[in-house]
Design a protein around this motif. Structure first.
Motif, PDB file in Angstrom:
ATOM      1  N   SER A 337      -2.766  -1.066  18.055  1.00  0.00           N
ATOM      2  CA  SER A 337      -1.832  -1.886  18.823  1.00  0.00           C
ATOM      3  C   SER A 337      -0.505  -2.123  18.126  1.00  0.00           C
ATOM      4  O   SER A 337       0.524  -2.289  18.781  1.00  0.00           O
ATOM      5  CB  SER A 337      -2.481  -3.243  19.131  1.00  0.00           C
ATOM      6  OG  SER A 337      -3.736  -3.072  19.744  1.00  0.00           O
ATOM      7  N   LEU A 338      -0.515  -2.157  16.795  1.00  0.00           N
ATOM      8  CA  LEU A 338       0.737  -2.389  16.063  1.00  0.00           C
ATOM      9  C   LEU A 338       1.650  -1.178  16.219  1.00  0.00           C
ATOM     10  O   LEU A 338       1.175  -0.036  16.314  1.00  0.00           O
ATOM     11  CB  LEU A 338       0.451  -2.628  14.581  1.00  0.00           C
ATOM     12  CG  LEU A 338      -0.240  -3.945  14.210  1.00  0.00           C
ATOM     13  CD1 LEU A 338      -0.727  -3.901  12.772  1.00  0.00           C
ATOM     14  CD2 LEU A 338       0.694  -5.119  14.414  1.00  0.00           C
ATOM     15  N   PRO A 339       2.963  -1.375  16.237  1.00  0.00           N
ATOM     16  CA  PRO A 339       3.889  -0.234  16.324  1.00  0.00           C
ATOM     17  C   PRO A 339       3.837   0.608  15.050  1.00  0.00           C
ATOM     18  O   PRO A 339       3.732   0.080  13.949  1.00  0.00           O
ATOM     19  CB  PRO A 339       5.258  -0.898  16.493  1.00  0.00           C
ATOM     20  CG  PRO A 339       5.094  -2.276  15.932  1.00  0.00           C
ATOM     21  CD  PRO A 339       3.682  -2.669  16.206  1.00  0.00           C
ATOM     22  N   LEU A 340       3.924   1.917  15.203  1.00  0.00           N
ATOM     23  CA  LEU A 340       3.815   2.816  14.059  1.00  0.00           C
ATOM     24  C   LEU A 340       4.972   2.638  13.089  1.00  0.00           C
ATOM     25  O   LEU A 340       4.828   2.843  11.884  1.00  0.00           O
ATOM     26  CB  LEU A 340       3.763   4.274  14.535  1.00  0.00           C
ATOM     27  CG  LEU A 340       3.458   5.317  13.465  1.00  0.00           C
ATOM     28  CD1 LEU A 340       2.129   5.042  12.797  1.00  0.00           C
ATOM     29  CD2 LEU A 340       3.460   6.712  14.072  1.00  0.00           C
ATOM     30  N   ASN A 341       6.128   2.236  13.578  1.00  0.00           N
ATOM     31  CA  ASN A 341       7.293   2.072  12.702  1.00  0.00           C
ATOM     32  C   ASN A 341       7.412   0.647  12.180  1.00  0.00           C
ATOM     33  O   ASN A 341       8.489   0.187  11.820  1.00  0.00           O
ATOM     34  CB  ASN A 341       8.574   2.466  13.438  1.00  0.00           C
ATOM     35  CG  ASN A 341       8.839   1.553  14.635  1.00  0.00           C
ATOM     36  OD1 ASN A 341       7.952   0.820  15.062  1.00  0.00           O
ATOM     37  ND2 ASN A 341      10.047   1.606  15.178  1.00  0.00           N
ATOM     38  N   VAL A 342       6.284  -0.081  12.164  1.00  0.00           N
ATOM     39  CA  VAL A 342       6.305  -1.467  11.708  1.00  0.00           C
ATOM     40  C   VAL A 342       6.730  -1.515  10.238  1.00  0.00           C
ATOM     41  O   VAL A 342       6.392  -0.643   9.442  1.00  0.00           O
ATOM     42  CB  VAL A 342       4.914  -2.110  11.893  1.00  0.00           C
ATOM     43  CG1 VAL A 342       3.896  -1.510  10.942  1.00  0.00           C
ATOM     44  CG2 VAL A 342       4.977  -3.607  11.695  1.00  0.00           C
ATOM     45  N   SER A 343       7.496  -2.534   9.903  1.00  0.00           N
ATOM     46  CA  SER A 343       7.909  -2.707   8.507  1.00  0.00           C
ATOM     47  C   SER A 343       7.162  -3.884   7.912  1.00  0.00           C
ATOM     48  O   SER A 343       6.577  -4.702   8.616  1.00  0.00           O
ATOM     49  CB  SER A 343       9.411  -2.987   8.426  1.00  0.00           C
ATOM     50  OG  SER A 343       9.706  -4.267   8.943  1.00  0.00           O
ATOM     51  N   LEU A 353      -0.952  -9.034  14.207  1.00  0.00           N
ATOM     52  CA  LEU A 353      -1.572  -8.953  12.886  1.00  0.00           C
ATOM     53  C   LEU A 353      -2.329 -10.244  12.561  1.00  0.00           C
ATOM     54  O   LEU A 353      -3.396 -10.204  11.940  1.00  0.00           O
ATOM     55  CB  LEU A 353      -0.517  -8.671  11.813  1.00  0.00           C
ATOM     56  CG  LEU A 353      -1.092  -8.355  10.423  1.00  0.00           C
ATOM     57  CD1 LEU A 353      -1.914  -7.081  10.464  1.00  0.00           C
ATOM     58  CD2 LEU A 353       0.014  -8.223   9.397  1.00  0.00           C
ATOM     59  N   GLU A 354      -1.789 -11.376  12.976  1.00  0.00           N
ATOM     60  CA  GLU A 354      -2.490 -12.648  12.767  1.00  0.00           C
ATOM     61  C   GLU A 354      -3.851 -12.620  13.459  1.00  0.00           C
ATOM     62  O   GLU A 354      -4.846 -13.112  12.918  1.00  0.00           O
ATOM     63  CB  GLU A 354      -1.649 -13.814  13.299  1.00  0.00           C
ATOM     64  CG  GLU A 354      -0.443 -14.163  12.439  1.00  0.00           C
ATOM     65  CD  GLU A 354       0.304 -15.375  12.965  1.00  0.00           C
ATOM     66  OE1 GLU A 354      -0.300 -16.138  13.761  1.00  0.00           O
ATOM     67  OE2 GLU A 354       1.469 -15.559  12.610  1.00  0.00           O
ATOM     68  N   LYS A 355      -3.889 -12.057  14.670  1.00  0.00           N
ATOM     69  CA  LYS A 355      -5.157 -11.976  15.401  1.00  0.00           C
ATOM     70  C   LYS A 355      -6.121 -11.006  14.717  1.00  0.00           C
ATOM     71  O   LYS A 355      -7.334 -11.245  14.682  1.00  0.00           O
ATOM     72  CB  LYS A 355      -4.897 -11.540  16.845  1.00  0.00           C
ATOM     73  CG  LYS A 355      -4.166 -12.597  17.673  1.00  0.00           C
ATOM     74  CD  LYS A 355      -3.947 -12.129  19.101  1.00  0.00           C
ATOM     75  CE  LYS A 355      -3.236 -13.199  19.926  1.00  0.00           C
ATOM     76  NZ  LYS A 355      -2.983 -12.753  21.314  1.00  0.00           N
ATOM     77  N   ILE A 356      -5.589  -9.904  14.199  1.00  0.00           N
ATOM     78  CA  ILE A 356      -6.432  -8.947  13.477  1.00  0.00           C
ATOM     79  C   ILE A 356      -7.030  -9.619  12.237  1.00  0.00           C
ATOM     80  O   ILE A 356      -8.223  -9.498  11.952  1.00  0.00           O
ATOM     81  CB  ILE A 356      -5.622  -7.699  13.082  1.00  0.00           C
ATOM     82  CG1 ILE A 356      -5.258  -6.889  14.324  1.00  0.00           C
ATOM     83  CG2 ILE A 356      -6.392  -6.840  12.096  1.00  0.00           C
ATOM     84  CD1 ILE A 356      -4.313  -5.731  14.061  1.00  0.00           C
ATOM     85  N   ARG A 357      -6.192 -10.326  11.494  1.00  0.00           N
ATOM     86  CA  ARG A 357      -6.654 -11.022  10.284  1.00  0.00           C
ATOM     87  C   ARG A 357      -7.729 -12.045  10.634  1.00  0.00           C
ATOM     88  O   ARG A 357      -8.777 -12.116   9.981  1.00  0.00           O
ATOM     89  CB  ARG A 357      -5.474 -11.727   9.610  1.00  0.00           C
ATOM     90  CG  ARG A 357      -5.805 -12.486   8.323  1.00  0.00           C
ATOM     91  CD  ARG A 357      -4.545 -13.195   7.861  1.00  0.00           C
ATOM     92  NE  ARG A 357      -4.647 -13.776   6.543  1.00  0.00           N
ATOM     93  CZ  ARG A 357      -4.957 -15.037   6.302  1.00  0.00           C
ATOM     94  NH1 ARG A 357      -5.233 -15.848   7.306  1.00  0.00           N
ATOM     95  NH2 ARG A 357      -4.992 -15.495   5.059  1.00  0.00           N
ATOM     96  N   SER A 358      -7.491 -12.823  11.678  1.00  0.00           N
ATOM     97  CA  SER A 358      -8.465 -13.831  12.102  1.00  0.00           C
ATOM     98  C   SER A 358      -9.786 -13.185  12.492  1.00  0.00           C
ATOM     99  O   SER A 358     -10.864 -13.657  12.108  1.00  0.00           O
ATOM    100  CB  SER A 358      -7.898 -14.638  13.273  1.00  0.00           C
ATOM    101  OG  SER A 358      -8.835 -15.570  13.747  1.00  0.00           O
ATOM    102  N   GLY A 359      -9.707 -12.076  13.225  1.00  0.00           N
ATOM    103  CA  GLY A 359     -10.921 -11.376  13.625  1.00  0.00           C
ATOM    104  C   GLY A 359     -11.666 -10.789  12.443  1.00  0.00           C
ATOM    105  O   GLY A 359     -12.904 -10.836  12.385  1.00  0.00           O
ATOM    106  N   ALA A 360     -10.914 -10.247  11.476  1.00  0.00           N
ATOM    107  CA  ALA A 360     -11.537  -9.663  10.288  1.00  0.00           C
ATOM    108  C   ALA A 360     -12.252 -10.731   9.464  1.00  0.00           C
ATOM    109  O   ALA A 360     -13.364 -10.510   8.958  1.00  0.00           O
ATOM    110  CB  ALA A 360     -10.482  -8.956   9.436  1.00  0.00           C
TER     111      ALA A 360
END
Length: 636
Positions: A337-343, A353-360
């Motif tokens: 889901s995150l953009p490939l060109n994310v910095s 990313l916050e949701k991914i971290r929370s889920g992890a």
């Protein structure tokens, strides 16, 4: 470049590197093949870094975006060469990353060495010095590298025989990346055999997500003569392991992937592999190590979970992926889901990313809950290795505080063992009828906590007390103030409140003694002066003559000492303890009737110093204590 950088220089290894090389050269590793996995893993990391860096600058690919690792051997020259076309290194990076070991825990590592080769080999793997494993099989190693995007003339050659020094020189290197050539020792002919090398790569590095290629030799008959053609073939499966179906992955493949991402030499304690679908899709492949790394307490360490976006490496070890109290978790998170060109800057604020971290985090806590319930032996191992780090959880992660608290383990007066095996649920299940608090004491050692005079009344009444002696415990109880609706109460702070468990006769005895001993209390206060905030009759002592108590809302005495020991005592006020005396103890009775002011003063100071010592603390003036004690023993 400067003149110094253009010339060939010989530099000495750090003392720690020399010691590690000596251990490796003498074959502390039980499996020599491990060196090939380590060098291939390093090449894979270099390719990952180039992929990420090139997201903002395609020119770094220099016209060749096909990333791969080549493995070649030359039987005549007795060399084995591993080449990657990843990010490469500058001269300074070579000197910093190869000529030194810039890791915390080095001293601890050498202190832990036992002289037992089997045990010490595990420690070397735990310390993570993969590149140096080359010297297990090589008597000389040559490394040639060039940073992507730099001119060919900025290539660097590093060379060493694995003894006291290494050489650095500038070279022309048309291709970016790193090439490592091992000049094999006598007796290491196995690593000059194509079939053997292929089997090692498939065993240890099949999961690497970029191609590992070797020369394929094929023969054809034409006009009665053998015609030999050379072509490259991919040896590994070259697909991201975490993207595969769980049913298609063997336990051995899971283990080897863990060793790749963690640079650990042991098998993991547990793992979880999960695919989350929906608006925010991502895959988790996370592991719990079986042993704590030496840099567990290094706040600057960047090892941990790696973030990928559609199999492209983005970053590693960020607190945006995993909180500090779970910094021991290893593995990968791959987001669709995150953009490939994310910095990295965008990631700081990214809600996905916050949701991914929370889920992890929830998945990891679920894994730990499963271990605690179904594999208690494994959970005991986890707690011994990582319990102190995990105790930072309630401080850092308020949202999951109850789940974290349920997973924590402590020592207690329920057993004589110093092992931390008691859960808060265990404690509550054993609470006395009418007990509404969870009692604890903090100290600088288990022995000091176990033998503290503050426990005397609770022992007499059969009340269990948690014995907290880890440095983090004082911070922990400042944030974990209750569990399942039951407050946590220190038995060494403020008045000891036993609620309905307190005997009225005990209360009356303390009140009567306080009135009767008012003159004595005033006399002790005058003698001790600004050492104490207050002197009072104790309700918690049954055997000891005196103890020191902190104010109910003040910093504990253990915390004060910890803050001062780490150099942060400048901002900590020197709070004065409350000096509690046991009215029934013979020494206090003697003090009550002592007419000699000098003897009275000596005895009062000795009782105060004994109370300090009973906490496991150090005296400010040990010589004065000894002098007073000797005078009292001599009866003078």
């Amino acid at each position: 470049m400067t003149a110094v950088a253009d010339t060939k220089v010989t530099l000495g290894f750090e003392a720690e590197v020399k010691q590690i090389l000596h251990l490796m050269i003498h074959s502390l590793y039980s499996n020599k093949e491990i060196f090939l996995r380590e060098l291939i893993s390093n090449g894979s990391d270099a390719a990952d870094k180039l992929r990420f860096t090139a997201l903002g600058d395609d020119g770094l690919y220099e016209g060749d975006a096909e990333l791969k690792i080549r493995v070649e051997f030359d039987q005549g020259a007795r060399t084995l060469t591993i080449t990657d076309n990843g990010i490469g290194m500058t001269r300074d990076e070579v000197r910093d990353n190869i000529g030194t070991i810039a890791r915390s825990g080095t001293r601890h590592f050498f202190e832990a060495l036992t002289g037992d080769q089997a045990k010490d080999s595990q420690l070397i793997g735990q310390f993570g010095v993969g590149f140096y494993s080359s010297f297990i099989v090589a008597d000389k190693v040559t490394l040639e590298t060039r940073k992507a995007g730099e001119p060919a003339a900025h290539g660097v050659r590093w060379e060493s025989a694995g003894e006291g020094d290494f050489t650095l020189e500038s070279i022309d290197k048309p291709e970016r990346g790193t090439q490592i050539t091992l000049h094999l020792r006598e007796g290491e002919d196995d690593f000059l055999d194509g079939w053997k090398l292929r089997s090692i790569i498939r065993k240890f590095s099949d999961h690497i997500s970029l191609p590992i290629v070797m020369l394929k030799e094929s023969y054809g008959e034409e006009a009665g003569e053998a015609e030999k053609t050379i072509e490259w073939e991919t040896v590994n499966s070259a697909s991201a392991l975490w993207a595969k179906n769980k049913d298609d992955i063997t336990d051995e493949q899971y283990t080897e992937f863990y060793k790749h991402v963690s640079h650990d030499f042991q098998e993991p304690l547990a793992r979880l592999h999960s695919r989350v679908e929906g608006n925010n899709e991502y895959t988790l492949l996370l592991y719990l190590p079986a042993r704590a790394p030496f840099d567990l307490w290094d706040r600057d360490t960047k090892h941990g979970v790696k973030l990928y976006v559609r199999k492209v490496f983005i970053m590693e070890g960020s607190e945006k992926l995993m909180p500090r109290y779970l910094r021991f978790v290893r593995g990968v998170i791959d987001s669709d889901s995150l953009p490939l060109n994310v910095s990295r800057e965008i990631l700081q604020e990214d809600k996905l990313l916050e949701k991914i971290r929370s889920g992890a985090v929830k998945k990891v806590l679920g894994l730990l809950e499963d271990l605690a319930k179904n594999e208690p032996e494994k959970y005991t191992t986890f707690w011994k290795e990582f319990g102190q780090a995990f105790k930072e959880g309630p401080i850092e992660d308020f949202k999951n505080r109850e789940r974290i608290a349920k997973l924590m383990r402590f020592a207690s007066t329920h057993t004589d063992s110093s092992e931390q095996t008691v859960s808060l649920d265990d404690y509550i299940a054993r609470m006395k009828e009418g007990q509404d608090k969870i009692y604890f004491i903090t100290a600088e050692s288990h022995v000091a906590a176990k033998n503290s005079p503050h426990l005397e009344l609770l022992r007499k009444k059969g009340l269990e007390v948690l014995l907290l002696s880890d440095r983090v415990d004082d911070w922990l109880v400042g944030y974990l103030t209750e569990y399942e609706g039951k407050p946590l109460q220190s038995v060494a702070k403020g008045d000891l409140d036993l609620g309905s468990l307190a005997d009225e006769s005990d209360k009356q005895h303390v009140e009567e003694a306080s009135k009767e001993l008012e003159p004595l209390i005033e006399r002790i206060k005058r003698v001790l002066g600004d050492k104490v905030a207050e002197v009072k009759v104790s309700a918690r002592l049954t055997d000891s003559p005196a103890c020191l108590v902190s104010d109910t809302y003040g910093m504990s005495r253990t915390m004060e000492r910890i803050m001062k020991s780490v150099g942060q005592g400048g901002g900590v006020p020197n709070s004065k303890p409350i000096f509690e005396i046991n009215p029934d103890h013979p020494l206090v009775v003697r003090l009550k009737f002592e007419p000699d002011d000098v003897k009275f003063g000596d005895l009062a100071h000795v009782l105060y110093d004994q109370a300090v010592l009973s906490e496991g603390a150090q005296l400010e003036d040990p010589a004065a204590f000894v002098k007073r004690l000797n005078a009292l023993l001599q009866g003078s």
